[in-house]
Design a protein around this motif. Sequence first.
Motif, PDB file in Angstrom:
ATOM      1  N   ALA A   1     -25.781 -30.486 -16.083  1.00  0.00           N
ATOM      2  CA  ALA A   1     -26.834 -29.594 -15.996  1.00  0.00           C
ATOM      3  C   ALA A   1     -27.511 -28.146 -14.863  1.00  0.00           C
ATOM      4  CB  ALA A   1     -27.814 -30.797 -15.089  1.00  0.00           C
ATOM      5  N   LYS A   2     -26.323 -28.258 -13.661  1.00  0.00           N
ATOM      6  CA  LYS A   2     -25.770 -26.699 -13.311  1.00  0.00           C
ATOM      7  C   LYS A   2     -25.780 -26.183 -14.319  1.00  0.00           C
ATOM      8  CE  LYS A   2     -25.700 -28.412  -8.760  1.00  0.00           C
ATOM      9  NZ  LYS A   2     -24.872 -29.242  -7.522  1.00  0.00           N
ATOM     10  N   LEU A   3     -24.381 -26.367 -15.493  1.00  0.00           N
ATOM     11  CA  LEU A   3     -24.843 -24.576 -16.230  1.00  0.00           C
ATOM     12  C   LEU A   3     -25.158 -24.133 -17.210  1.00  0.00           C
ATOM     13  CD1 LEU A   3     -20.855 -26.054 -18.439  1.00  0.00           C
ATOM     14  CD2 LEU A   3     -21.033 -24.512 -16.828  1.00  0.00           C
TER      15      LEU A   3
ATOM     16  N   VAL B   1     -42.697 -37.616 -12.607  1.00  0.00           N
ATOM     17  CA  VAL B   1     -41.994 -38.956 -12.417  1.00  0.00           C
ATOM     18  C   VAL B   1     -42.558 -39.767 -11.470  1.00  0.00           C
ATOM     19  CG1 VAL B   1     -40.029 -40.157 -13.381  1.00  0.00           C
ATOM     20  CG2 VAL B   1     -40.671 -38.497 -14.795  1.00  0.00           C
ATOM     21  N   MET B   2     -41.686 -38.752 -10.677  1.00  0.00           N
ATOM     22  CA  MET B   2     -41.714 -39.806  -9.571  1.00  0.00           C
ATOM     23  C   MET B   2     -42.958 -40.006  -8.608  1.00  0.00           C
ATOM     24  SD  MET B   2     -38.788 -40.629  -8.885  1.00  0.00           S
ATOM     25  CE  MET B   2     -38.871 -41.470  -7.486  1.00  0.00           C
ATOM     26  N   SER B   3     -44.015 -39.452  -8.675  1.00  0.00           N
ATOM     27  CA  SER B   3     -45.492 -39.447  -8.283  1.00  0.00           C
ATOM     28  C   SER B   3     -46.274 -40.316  -9.239  1.00  0.00           C
ATOM     29  CB  SER B   3     -45.891 -37.602  -7.921  1.00  0.00           C
ATOM     30  OG  SER B   3     -46.424 -38.063  -9.574  1.00  0.00           O
ATOM     31  N   LEU B   4     -45.767 -41.141 -10.335  1.00  0.00           N
ATOM     32  CA  LEU B   4     -46.475 -41.512 -11.216  1.00  0.00           C
ATOM     33  C   LEU B   4     -45.474 -43.325 -10.340  1.00  0.00           C
ATOM     34  CD1 LEU B   4     -47.666 -43.149 -13.842  1.00  0.00           C
ATOM     35  CD2 LEU B   4     -45.465 -42.164 -14.795  1.00  0.00           C
ATOM     36  N   LEU B   5     -44.544 -43.245 -10.508  1.00  0.00           N
ATOM     37  CA  LEU B   5     -43.753 -44.602 -10.383  1.00  0.00           C
ATOM     38  C   LEU B   5     -43.724 -44.750  -8.843  1.00  0.00           C
ATOM     39  CD1 LEU B   5     -39.734 -43.232 -11.936  1.00  0.00           C
ATOM     40  CD2 LEU B   5     -41.786 -45.204 -12.373  1.00  0.00           C
TER      41      LEU B   5
ATOM     42  N   TYR C   1     -30.328 -33.406 -13.086  1.00  0.00           N
ATOM     43  CA  TYR C   1     -30.135 -34.174 -14.376  1.00  0.00           C
ATOM     44  C   TYR C   1     -31.359 -34.166 -15.437  1.00  0.00           C
ATOM     45  CZ  TYR C   1     -28.923 -36.000 -18.355  1.00  0.00           C
ATOM     46  OH  TYR C   1     -28.282 -36.609 -20.003  1.00  0.00           O
ATOM     47  N   ALA C   2     -32.101 -34.885 -13.557  1.00  0.00           N
ATOM     48  CA  ALA C   2     -33.497 -35.498 -14.538  1.00  0.00           C
ATOM     49  C   ALA C   2     -34.575 -33.788 -15.084  1.00  0.00           C
ATOM     50  CB  ALA C   2     -33.365 -35.895 -13.441  1.00  0.00           C
ATOM     51  N   ASN C   3     -34.204 -32.965 -13.970  1.00  0.00           N
ATOM     52  CA  ASN C   3     -35.184 -31.940 -14.658  1.00  0.00           C
ATOM     53  C   ASN C   3     -34.601 -31.309 -16.225  1.00  0.00           C
ATOM     54  OD1 ASN C   3     -36.641 -32.091 -12.660  1.00  0.00           O
ATOM     55  ND2 ASN C   3     -35.507 -30.523 -11.593  1.00  0.00           N
ATOM     56  N   PHE C   4     -32.668 -31.946 -15.967  1.00  0.00           N
ATOM     57  CA  PHE C   4     -32.686 -30.803 -17.680  1.00  0.00           C
ATOM     58  C   PHE C   4     -33.235 -32.290 -18.875  1.00  0.00           C
ATOM     59  CE2 PHE C   4     -29.340 -31.729 -20.689  1.00  0.00           C
ATOM     60  CZ  PHE C   4     -29.125 -30.669 -21.491  1.00  0.00           C
TER      61      PHE C   4
ATOM     62  N   HIS D   1     -30.080 -39.114 -11.308  1.00  0.00           N
ATOM     63  CA  HIS D   1     -30.380 -38.038 -11.802  1.00  0.00           C
ATOM     64  C   HIS D   1     -30.951 -37.243 -10.924  1.00  0.00           C
ATOM     65  CE1 HIS D   1     -28.926 -41.119 -14.916  1.00  0.00           C
ATOM     66  NE2 HIS D   1     -27.533 -40.527 -14.797  1.00  0.00           N
ATOM     67  N   THR D   2     -30.899 -37.047  -9.814  1.00  0.00           N
ATOM     68  CA  THR D   2     -31.636 -35.674  -8.689  1.00  0.00           C
ATOM     69  C   THR D   2     -31.139 -35.975  -7.770  1.00  0.00           C
ATOM     70  OG1 THR D   2     -32.997 -37.927  -8.050  1.00  0.00           O
ATOM     71  CG2 THR D   2     -34.136 -36.155  -9.895  1.00  0.00           C
ATOM     72  N   VAL D   3     -30.051 -36.610  -7.661  1.00  0.00           N
ATOM     73  CA  VAL D   3     -29.059 -36.485  -6.335  1.00  0.00           C
ATOM     74  C   VAL D   3     -27.787 -34.556  -6.881  1.00  0.00           C
ATOM     75  CG1 VAL D   3     -27.749 -38.813  -6.054  1.00  0.00           C
ATOM     76  CG2 VAL D   3     -26.675 -37.178  -7.718  1.00  0.00           C
ATOM     77  N   THR D   4     -27.894 -34.231  -5.795  1.00  0.00           N
ATOM     78  CA  THR D   4     -27.448 -32.087  -6.163  1.00  0.00           C
ATOM     79  C   THR D   4     -25.618 -32.611  -5.855  1.00  0.00           C
ATOM     80  OG1 THR D   4     -28.259 -31.912  -3.891  1.00  0.00           O
ATOM     81  CG2 THR D   4     -29.419 -31.657  -5.940  1.00  0.00           C
ATOM     82  N   ASP D   5     -24.877 -33.397  -5.263  1.00  0.00           N
ATOM     83  CA  ASP D   5     -23.468 -33.898  -4.995  1.00  0.00           C
ATOM     84  C   ASP D   5     -23.065 -35.142  -5.023  1.00  0.00           C
ATOM     85  OD1 ASP D   5     -21.299 -33.582  -3.822  1.00  0.00           O
ATOM     86  OD2 ASP D   5     -22.175 -33.347  -2.221  1.00  0.00           O
ATOM     87  N   VAL D   6     -22.110 -35.354  -6.122  1.00  0.00           N
ATOM     88  CA  VAL D   6     -21.280 -36.770  -6.259  1.00  0.00           C
ATOM     89  C   VAL D   6     -20.909 -37.030  -5.144  1.00  0.00           C
ATOM     90  CG1 VAL D   6     -21.546 -38.484  -7.618  1.00  0.00           C
ATOM     91  CG2 VAL D   6     -23.330 -36.735  -8.430  1.00  0.00           C
ATOM     92  N   LYS D   7     -19.933 -36.070  -5.263  1.00  0.00           N
ATOM     93  CA  LYS D   7     -18.501 -36.289  -4.210  1.00  0.00           C
ATOM     94  C   LYS D   7     -18.296 -37.622  -3.536  1.00  0.00           C
ATOM     95  CE  LYS D   7     -16.862 -31.621  -4.364  1.00  0.00           C
ATOM     96  NZ  LYS D   7     -18.276 -30.765  -4.219  1.00  0.00           N
TER      97      LYS D   7
END
Length: 484
Positions: free
Chosen positions: A161-163, A185-189, A169-172, A447-453
Amino acid sequence: FKRVNNVYQKKDSLNLTSEQERLLDKTYKRFVRSGANLNAEDQTRLREINKELSTLGITFSNNILNENNAFKLFVDKEEDLAGLPEWFRQSAAEEAKAAGQPGKWLFTLHNASRLPFLQYSENRPLREQIYKAYINRGNNNDENDNKENIRKIVSLRLEKAKLLGFDCYANFVLDETMAKNANNVMSLLNNLWSYALPKAKAEATELQKLMDKEGKGEKVEAWDWWYYTEKLRKEKYNLSEEDTKPYFKLENVRDGAFAVANKLYGITLTKLEGIPTYHPDVEVFEVKDADGSQLGIFYVDYFPRSGKSGGAWMSNYREQQGDTRPLVCNVCSFTKPVGDTPSLLTMDEVETLFHEFGHALHGLLTKCEYKGTSGTNVVRDFVELPSQINEHWATEPEVLKMYAKHYQTGEVIPDEIIEKILQQKTFNQGFMTTELLAAAILDMNLHTVTDVKNMDMLAFEKEAMDKLGLIPEIAPRYRVTYFN
């Protein structure tokens, strides 16, 4: 891409039809989203990511399939079958016999076995065993473990997604949908969650009261939910699945779905014999328009078997394009016929059949010039519209009277049963909505996380669910290790 780009840049001067414009837009975006605009170095990396993701995806799915098939609960004492209806015992006996253990009863993690077991079995330790086996698939620290696979998948998706110029990834993914982005999506959920969770808590309280009446001093656990819900359903509505199932013979329900399509769209479906299929269970129908012209061929594959994925879906073997008509299939996992008893569906399975047939109609009725715009080639959050509209017909009284006929007597479903079916449409919906939303929100969080390390997937799941206030009696419908 240069050729597509050239057309795309000039599209306003080309007098395109709306379908051509849509196809051009989709094609251009597909190139861009596949990395056509990236420099050579980034393209190389994207190729590596895609390759790794496809391998990991297959491994992940195969691990779940292995886990589903590996679990076998053999029961050899009749008293351990207490509460189970006769049809279910019969089917479990046949399963055991097929597995080389005649005289026993076999229960598996497939929906058609696990759900009735949880619903009817009076044996609480066995309910716990089958439930825990189900929710711990891919999480047993063995060769089918998926914890590291899902961590790698989430990590690579984020990098991809960043590339391609997105923060997560969710926004992609959502950029190509009606919803457009993760915030919408989150406001609906979250809005739905604010209604669903209190309803689920109220349901849990009701189940606890029912359990307290038995005087065992036990607390409702996740593996008790289906069992006490079934008791409560009987108490509240005096309606059990045993009352409705005789009216829902698979072939009658299917004919009902076909009859609704005939009334709405004028189409007819006629069974064809002698068409080659990949399995003896598969049946084939020719679909014709009101004027007799052919709309397509429809395949149905309704029963579970070893090596077949669970669940239900619609797919194409060939898509519609110009004068080429589609070949469409519905695949489901309904209870098999046993002995003289035909396949009798639960209310949920009836709606599933209508739902999947709604997708099939979307694929069959389409008339487009291009494959890329025909049938279900629409944005992902629109694709469920025809199926959901179609499933609403399943329980309309007028429709029920067309197809719900007792498999032995041919008697049309009585009005009092229809009344009870309609009354209980919101029954247990706190649970159903909560487990589904919990999974959807978990998916969005992943899929909205921005760091998975160094991300610990189970800890992440627990934290996400704790933050939502999900009650321990309910697990997300799909946990991280088996979220196909």
